[in-house]
Write an enzyme that holds these catalytic residues in place. Structure first.
Site, short mmCIF file in Angstrom:
data_model
loop_
_atom_site.label_atom_id
_atom_site.label_comp_id
_atom_site.label_asym_id
_atom_site.label_seq_id
_atom_site.Cartn_x
_atom_site.Cartn_y
_atom_site.Cartn_z
CG ASP A 168 47.46 41.49 47.41
OD1 ASP A 168 48.63 41.35 47.02
OD2 ASP A 168 47.01 42.55 47.86
CE1 TYR A 178 46.76 50.02 51.74
CE2 TYR A 178 48.56 49.47 50.26
CZ TYR A 178 47.64 50.39 50.74
OH TYR A 178 47.60 51.66 50.23
#
EC number: 1.4.3.21
Length: 648
Positions: A301, A385
């Protein structure tokens, strides 16, 4: 060229470590567009401060404001790095990167991919065969493609997972379209492949959390107000912060998000350096499912998505409580336009229960002092998320890094009634969420009472002479080289690590030190020969220590997007096996969450805390908080009430 007085006022730069302002970003882009990046086919991945060398900063010499830029030329399908001198108006370095290097994605590239997928005739026809004809309700979620042994021929690719909504506000993650993946080439600007395998019925049961679906909110919780009638205890000048005995500078980058610089603690009137620079270095989320789509989920990420660019604009009262100081984050879109994430970073104080207490039962007296912490945070949304990243500074010199994971599970579809051993069924309608991990690495450039530091591993051991069987002791072992400092946690030995300075001694003539308490010290679950293990080798161990090199910035390497992992990263740098005793060193700690999904994680996940502590270990000669005043609270009448003193 130099910045004129008007531009300098707009820039607002007061220190060489201040992040680039919007004016400076625009100037860097203009210089590049007037030079080697003049073609319309160039896209800007990032434009950020090129931090001055530590030697120049220590010497206090004047340094030029420079920008580091990463660009992609879509026409050539090649990537470039540039260094721009903002004061001289020149491009000091222009470097063509290797053909296999793919920089991180930009936010507008995610929107570009989704829009192209929705309009592609082959995708439309394939979805129609599955009975999905209202493309306005279909959601294409771009992910990195990773690396699984294939040759992508230099293409800059995204793979879109597909979901569908029942209506505009419906959660798409309740309705995955399984075994359907769209590959999009960003440089070519087109869909290049569609993987349309066995169709599984789309789960129809909803999974919504919005108030209009949930119903009336409970009413039995009374207000809990955070008030500081005299204001906050911190002082902010530009990006410089002082709070209690702490001082530091706040930074922000597109790749890392929040950065702390020049962290110092005032002890007996002297500002003692602790950490020169601290930030999130990398993270990876590997999934443990064997299903074709799920097995290739392993997002980096930070290195693939530029997690700083995904920072939320934080809202008072929801994300942060109390007397708040916000810092904006500045970045650039793929066309070179500066943009601002307002309130990207939040800073506030929090009460932290008792710090110390003792009741003298002989005298019948008690002394108690309350703790508080300074919280510096940002929250990033990465598709489904949310990751909230926190640095906590405590009055006793302790430091905590904490990740609060929340948001929505990445879901998958199975036949109704099936039980997948690699995940948790979320309903009886074919929806499940695979087992996975969240692995983080934090880079800490220590400067504990100076540049020359060393690292010890401390284990519990039993002495040979132990007649009562109750003896045990903590044994220090010096980690002398980079290879010897590649370590794993060991709870059975109560292991921790100390960062020490041999040239600075405490009251009992021992080197001053901080200790790293390795909580959440898990390792990557994938087999060593798995592609994700080769790419995320930082996550196979918990501790890494390297001799300082300003080019070694990110645990999985500078460009992990579509990378094999064979050329860059901690596992490559530490092969040099450099000396790490009494030298300028960097400590890297890997920790994480082994996420065995539960029903309570659906439809939105209660936050999970993941992190570690740094504590002074002989850095001070005694408890540094003895001078704290007794605490007071405010009664309902508004009068001060001493709550921490004898006799109450």
């Amino acid at each position: 060229m130099t910045l004129n007085a008007e531009s300098e006022a707009l820039v607002g730069v007061s220190h060489p470590l201040d992040p680039l302002s919007r004016v400076e970003i625009a100037r860097a882009v203009a210089i590049l567009k007037e030079g080697p990046a003049a073609a319309e086919s160039f896209r800007f991945i990032s434009v950020e401060l090129r931090e001055p060398s530590k030697d120049d900063l220590r010497a206090g010499v004047a340094v030029a404001r420079e920008a580091d830029a990463v660009l992609v030329d879509r026409a050539q399908a090649r990537s470039f790095e540039a260094v721009v001198d903002l004061e001289a108006g020149t491009v000091d370095s222009w470097k063509l990167l290797a053909e296999n290097i793919q920089p991180p994605f930009m936010l507008d590239e995610f929107a570009e991919c989704e829009d192209a997928c929705r309009k592609d005739p082959e995708v439309i026809a394939a979805l129609a065969k599955r009975g999905l004809t209202n493309l306005d309700l279909v959601c294409f979620e771009p992910w990195s493609v990773g690396y699984f042994g294939e040759d992508n021929e230099g293409r800059r690719l995204m793979r879109a997972l597909v979901f569908v909504r029942d209506e505009a506000d419906d959660s798409p993650y309740a309705h995955p379209i399984e075994n359907f993946i769209v590959f999009y080439d960003l440089n070519a600007g087109k869909v290049v492949r569609l993987e349309d395998d066995q169709a599984i019925p789309v789960p129809s049961a909803r999974g919504n959390y919005l108030p209009k679906y949930v119903g009336e909110a409970r009413t039995d919780l009374k207000p809990l107000n955070i008030t500081q009638p005299e204001g906050a205890s911190f002082t902010v000048t530009g990006n410089h912060v002082t709070w209690a005995d702490w001082s530091f500078r706040v930074g922000f980058t597109p790749r890392e998000g929040l950065v702390l610089h020049q962290l110092k603690f005032k002890d007996q009137g002297v500002d003692r350096p602790v950490i020169n620079r601290a930030s999130l270095s990398e993270m990876v989320v590997p999934y443990g499912d064997t299903a074709p789509v799920q097995a290739k989920k392993n997002a980096f990420d930070s290195g693939e998505y530029n997690i700083g660019n995904m920072a939320n604009s934080l809202t008072l009262g929801c994300d942060c409580l109390g007397e708040i100081k916000y810092f904006d984050g500045h970045s650039v879109d793929s066309h070179g336009n500066p943009w601002t994430i307002e309130n990207a970073i939040c800073m506030h104080e929090e009460d932290d229960s008792i710090l110390w207490k003792h009741f003298d039962f002989r005298e019948g007296t008690a002394e108690t002092r309350r703790s508080r912490k300074l919280v510096i945070s940002f929250i990033a949304t990465v598709a489904n998320y949310e990751y909230a990243f926190y640095w906590h500074l405590f009055l006793d010199g302790s430091i905590e890094f904490l990740v609060k994971a929340t948001g929505i599970l990445s879901t998958a579809g199975q036949l109704p009634g099936e039980k997948n051993p690699y995940g948790q069924s979320l309903n009886n309608d074919g929806l499940y969420a695979p087992i996975h991990q969240h692995m983080f690495n934090v880079r800490m450039d220590f400067e504990l009472d100076g540049v020359k530091n060393a690292v010890y591993e401390v284990d519990m051991e039993y002495p040979e002479h132990n007649p009562t069987g109750t003896a045990f002791m903590a044994v220090d072992r010096l980690l002398e080289t980079e290879q010897k400092a590649i370590r794993k946690t060991n709870e059975a030995k109560h292991r921790f690590w100390k960062i020490a300075n041999h040239e600075s001694k405490n009251l009992v003539n021992e080197p001053v030190a901080y200790r790293l308490i390795p909580t959440n010290g898990i390792q990557l679950a994938a087999r060593d020969d798995a592609y994700v293990s080769k790419r995320a080798q930082f996550a196979r161990n918990n501790l890494w220590v390297t001799a300082y090199d300003r080019t070694e910035r990110f645990a999985a390497g500078e460009y992990p997007n579509q990378a094999t992992g064979a050329d860059d990263g901690l596992h490559i740098w530490t092969q040099k096996d450099r000396n790490i005793v009494d030298t300028d060193l960097v400590v890297w700690y890997t920790f994480g969450m082994h996420h065995v999904v539960r029903l309570e994680d659906w439809p939105v996940m209660p936050r999970q805390n993941i992190g570690f502590m740094l504590e002074p270990h002989g850095f001070f000669n005694q408890n540094p908080t003895l001078n704290l005043p007794t605490s007071t609270s405010t009664t309902q009448t508004g009068e001060a009430d001493t709550c921490c003193h004898n006799g109450k």
